[in-house]
Design an enzyme around this catalytic site. Structure first.
Site, PDB file in Angstrom:
ATOM      1  N   HIS A 364       0.839  -1.206   0.000  1.00 22.54           N
ATOM      2  CA  HIS A 364       0.000   0.000   0.000  1.00 22.54           C
ATOM      3  C   HIS A 364       0.869   1.249   0.000  1.00 22.54           C
ATOM      4  O   HIS A 364       0.566   2.235  -0.676  1.00 22.54           O
ATOM      5  CB  HIS A 364      -0.901   0.041   1.243  1.00 22.54           C
ATOM      6  CG  HIS A 364      -1.533  -1.272   1.583  1.00 22.54           C
ATOM      7  ND1 HIS A 364      -1.800  -1.659   2.868  1.00 22.54           N
ATOM      8  CD2 HIS A 364      -1.949  -2.284   0.789  1.00 22.54           C
ATOM      9  CE1 HIS A 364      -2.357  -2.858   2.864  1.00 22.54           C
ATOM     10  NE2 HIS A 364      -2.457  -3.260   1.618  1.00 22.54           N
ATOM     11  N   ASN A 629       1.458  -6.691 -13.947  1.00 21.95           N
ATOM     12  CA  ASN A 629       2.212  -7.072 -12.753  1.00 21.95           C
ATOM     13  C   ASN A 629       1.829  -8.462 -12.263  1.00 21.95           C
ATOM     14  O   ASN A 629       2.688  -9.316 -12.029  1.00 21.95           O
ATOM     15  CB  ASN A 629       1.995  -6.053 -11.630  1.00 21.95           C
ATOM     16  CG  ASN A 629       2.521  -4.680 -11.987  1.00 21.95           C
ATOM     17  OD1 ASN A 629       3.304  -4.534 -12.916  1.00 21.95           O
ATOM     18  ND2 ASN A 629       2.095  -3.665 -11.254  1.00 21.95           N
ATOM     19  N   CYS A 677      -1.720  -2.554 -18.582  1.00 21.15           N
ATOM     20  CA  CYS A 677      -1.547  -1.695 -17.413  1.00 21.15           C
ATOM     21  C   CYS A 677      -0.521  -2.316 -16.473  1.00 21.15           C
ATOM     22  O   CYS A 677      -0.579  -3.500 -16.170  1.00 21.15           O
ATOM     23  CB  CYS A 677      -2.892  -1.553 -16.691  1.00 21.15           C
ATOM     24  SG  CYS A 677      -2.796  -0.694 -15.121  1.00 21.15           S
TER      25      CYS A 677
END
Length: 747
Positions: A364, A629, A677
């Site tokens: 995060h 990813n 992305c």
């Protein structure tokens, strides 16, 4: 422990205290200390070895060995019995040193006359600074009382070293926290930053390691522990009815705070002559040393709880460690072991850079750092023990390197690099409004990733054509309770208002794996990345999904809306989620709310399985975004948080590019819009190859758009595609070498 030993230990520590108060130079003080330790322990030899660099120990003082060996005898980490103590962080106690495992004969020291050997690490908070050794001619093992007493002395020596008591000539006696240090880690957010250290949890420096009045120190410890217990009880009281996992952590705190064994050990250390602070830190150092040797996750967490509790107790005893935002330097570089997204957002854009001892590229904190465009380096070992508030520091987020208290030559080279980067940014600014069209006429759309309102100004400054991914989970992660629907509506409205007529792709709540909501019951899973996360959570917690869908529909208020579901592994998951969208629309219509002028609902392809879904799925979905990813880590079965394997597999691997090409072909058949992305979309060479494979929309960090556009404008995708095809035909594993060679000659 016998009273006589206690008395001798206190006498020894008292003499050490007198040495701390003396004005003797570092070498003279070390020489005196070795003499008084040998005298007190009744051994013929006492020697102190300190690290001159990360891997080399140096004999810095001795009583009983050859004086000529001082500053000449050196050994590597793990070499000889002394190196063994330093490497393991454990005591070595043997009656027959020459026959002990790892013994190394050092002829210049004259130590062949001594049979017995006792070596203890000189440690502070788990960091080994050196080794304290006593030896004797008599073949005997040193008693448990003698070992214990020497460990206490070693702890005081570590504190003295921290306070600069042994500063002298030579690398081993150079002052701590003053010499230039280069540390390496992993790049998590690109960019360069120069500034001054700001410790998220300031070090507590024990300035009085030796007690003058043991009875008074026991009282101070008792009072501080009682204050600690009351504080933990209050936290538990406030948290009742809240998150179960948080309550379990606080219960563990209370268990340790009330531990009789913990208290007894600290009281024994005080009886030997340590101050209350030093006794706490001694226990903390041993806990940290054990933490480094324990592999069981549960035990490591419990030791981490004890470490945190010790920090709280030290702050109570010393009054140190309180932070005040007003004290932030004008150019703060944040240093921490780890940090949550909420704490990081509180610092905000005031930070110039971030360096974490732990952290991960997908955490995060990393997401927030990227949103705020703050250079971040993770996995930087020793940074929290090496750095002090106010230290000059350089952060190279591109290469994962940190220069602490850098030398002038390093500063000059670093500033030159920053200046070159600034010139490149000027060049990128000049092409900001230029459409991304390659030399062979291919039109590529470059859009940006976002997750905070702070990201949105980059829409104009970066040249992004829209937001290809807006992470909605950050609004959930930074809170201690579930956000209200009305709060989400306002948040999404502000995002759409800031984007104007540019498209925003809202990714629905992507939690689980490394993203755990503090107020949602945590599910203990052996492999969270492959577990209950993202759309799987949404389909099981449909009330949360519906609330978010309602908020998105109401925020659009008639404007076009684009929604994307994350981590779709099979077509039926998307169909179920799409059914929830349709159901929510019908309900909103009945309630009289304005519906979006246009609604697109897409899926994020992050698992290889979805690439092989029936063609009907590609026809049903409004668009697909490849989540590079996650897809990459599942394609290669290599955890992207695991430094041992994540760099082993290349995005430009022929197999991976062939899989991307297959997805492009399937989307072309159904005329389904497709984007890529992830981190690789923002790396110019990778972006070039993805475009050559047929990707026409790339979503990346705003700062990456300029470099990617610059390369695409100067490239011919047909040439790149031929290079990739030739590499595949030759059976090469990666196209990177061939593409890089072409770039050197063509662009």
């Amino acid at each position: 422990m016998a009273d006589g030993t206690e008395t001798e230990s206190r006498k020894l520590l008292r003499r050490l205290r007198e040495e701390m108060a003396s004005e003797a130079a570092g070498q003279e003080r070390l020489d005196r200390i070795t003499h008084l330790i040998a005298d007190s322990i009744r051994s013929e030899v006492c020697s102190i070895y300190l690290f001159r660099d990360q891997d080399t120990l140096e004999l810095c003082a001795t009583e009983g060995l050859s004086p000529e060996a001082v500053h000449k005898t050196r050994m590597r980490m793990g070499e000889g019995l002394v190196g063994r103590v330093a490497k393991s962080g454990k005591v070595v106690n043997t009656a027959n040193a020459p026959s002990a495992k790892g013994f190394r004969y050092m002829p210049e020291t004259g130590e062949e006359r001594f049979s017995s050997f006792l070596g203890v690490p000189v440690q502070r908070l788990g960091e080994t600074l050196g080794v304290l050794v006593v030896q004797s001619r008599e073949a005997r093992e040193f008693t448990a009382d003698e070992v214990y007493a020497l460990e206490v002395v070693a702890m005081v020596l570590a504190e003295m070293a921290e306070l600069g008591a042994f500063v002298g000539e030579g690398a081993a006696l150079s002052p701590l926290h003053q010499q230039s240090v280069q540390l390496s880690g992993g790049p998590a957010q690109e960019g360069s930053a120069e500034g001054h250290v700001w410790l998220h949890e300031p070090r507590v420096v024990v300035t009085n390691p030796i007690a003058e009045d043991p009875h008074r120190e026991r009282e101070r410890l008792s009072d501080a522990v009682e204050e600690l217990r009351v504080g933990v009880d209050k936290m538990l009281e406030i948290s009742q009815g809240g998150d179960k996992e948080q309550l379990q952590v606080l219960e563990a705190y209370r268990m340790f705070a009330n531990s009789k064994g913990w208290m007894r050990r600290m009281e024994e250390d005080i009886a030997l002559g340590l101050s209350a602070e030093a006794a706490v830190e001694k226990e903390q150092s041993q806990a940290r040393a054990r933490m480094g040797q324990v592999t069981d996750p549960y035990l490591r967490e419990r030791l981490a709880d004890l470490d945190d509790l010790s920090n709280r107790l030290l702050r109570i005893l010393t009054g140190q460690g309180g932070t005040n935002g007003k004290d932030l330097p004008p150019d703060p570089i944040l240093i921490a072991r780890n940090i949550g997204p909420g704490d990081l957002l509180e610092y905000g854009r005031s930070l110039k850079g971030i360096v974490l001892e732990e952290g991960s590229v997908g955490s995060h904190a990393t997401i927030v750092a990227r949103a705020l465009a703050i250079p971040l380096v993770v996995h930087v070992g020793r940074i929290t023990t090496e750095a002090l508030n106010g230290d000059h520091i350089l952060v190279d987020g591109d290469n994962g390197v940190v220069h602490l208290r850098p030398e002038d030559t390093v500063v000059t080279a670093f500033r030159d690099k920053v200046a070159m980067h600034a010139k490149a940014q000027e060049r990128y600014a000049s092409i900001r409004e230029t459409p991304t069209v390659t030399q062979d006429g291919a039109r590529i759309s470059l859009v940006m990733n976002a997750g905070l309102m702070a990201d949105l100004p980059s829409l104009g400054t970066s040249g992004a054509e829209g937001v290809g991914l807006f992470r909605t989970e950050l609004q959930f992660l930074v809170r201690n309770q579930m956000p209200k629907r009305s709060e989400l509506v306002m948040q999404y409205q502000r995002v759409l208002d800031a984007a104007g007529d540019k498209r925003v792709v809202f990714r629905t709540l992507d939690i689980g794996s490394d993203k755990v909501l503090p107020y949602m019951k945590h599910v203990d899973e052996p492999n969270p990345a492959l577990g209950w996360r993202a759309i799987r959570v949404g389909l099981d917690k449909r009330g949360v999904m519906r609330m978010q869908l309602q908020a998105l529909l109401r925020a659009a208020n008639g404007r076009p809306l684009t929604i994307m579901f994350p981590f779709v592994a099979q077509a039926d998951e998307f169909r179920e989620a799409r059914w929830e969208v349709n159901k929510t629309i019908e309900r909103e219509k009945k309630l009289g709310h304005v519906l979006p002028e246009k609604l697109e609902v897409g899926a994020m392809l992050e698992t290889p399985s979805l690439g092989f879904a029936p063609q009907k799925f590609f026809e049903e979905v409004d668009f697909i975004s490849i989540g590079g990813n996650d897809l990459k880590q599942f394609f290669f079965a290599a955890d992207r948080e695991n430094e041992l394997v994540r760099r082993r597999y290349d995005t430009l691997n022929v197999s991976f590019l062939s899989f991307i090409e297959r997805i492009v072909e399937r989307c072309e058949i159904s005329k389904t819009p497709l984007s890529f992305c992830g981190e690789d979309a923002g790396r110019p060479v990778e972006a070039l190859c993805l475009a050559a494979m047929g990707m026409r929309t790339l979503s990346m960090r705003p700062a990456s758009i300029g470099p990617v556009k610059s390369l695409l404008l100067r490239s011919n995708l047909q040439d790149v595609r031929k290079i990739i095809a030739d590499s595949r035909h030759r059976g090469e594993q990666s196209v990177r070498p061939a593409v890089m060679d072409w770039l050197r000659h063509q662009v």
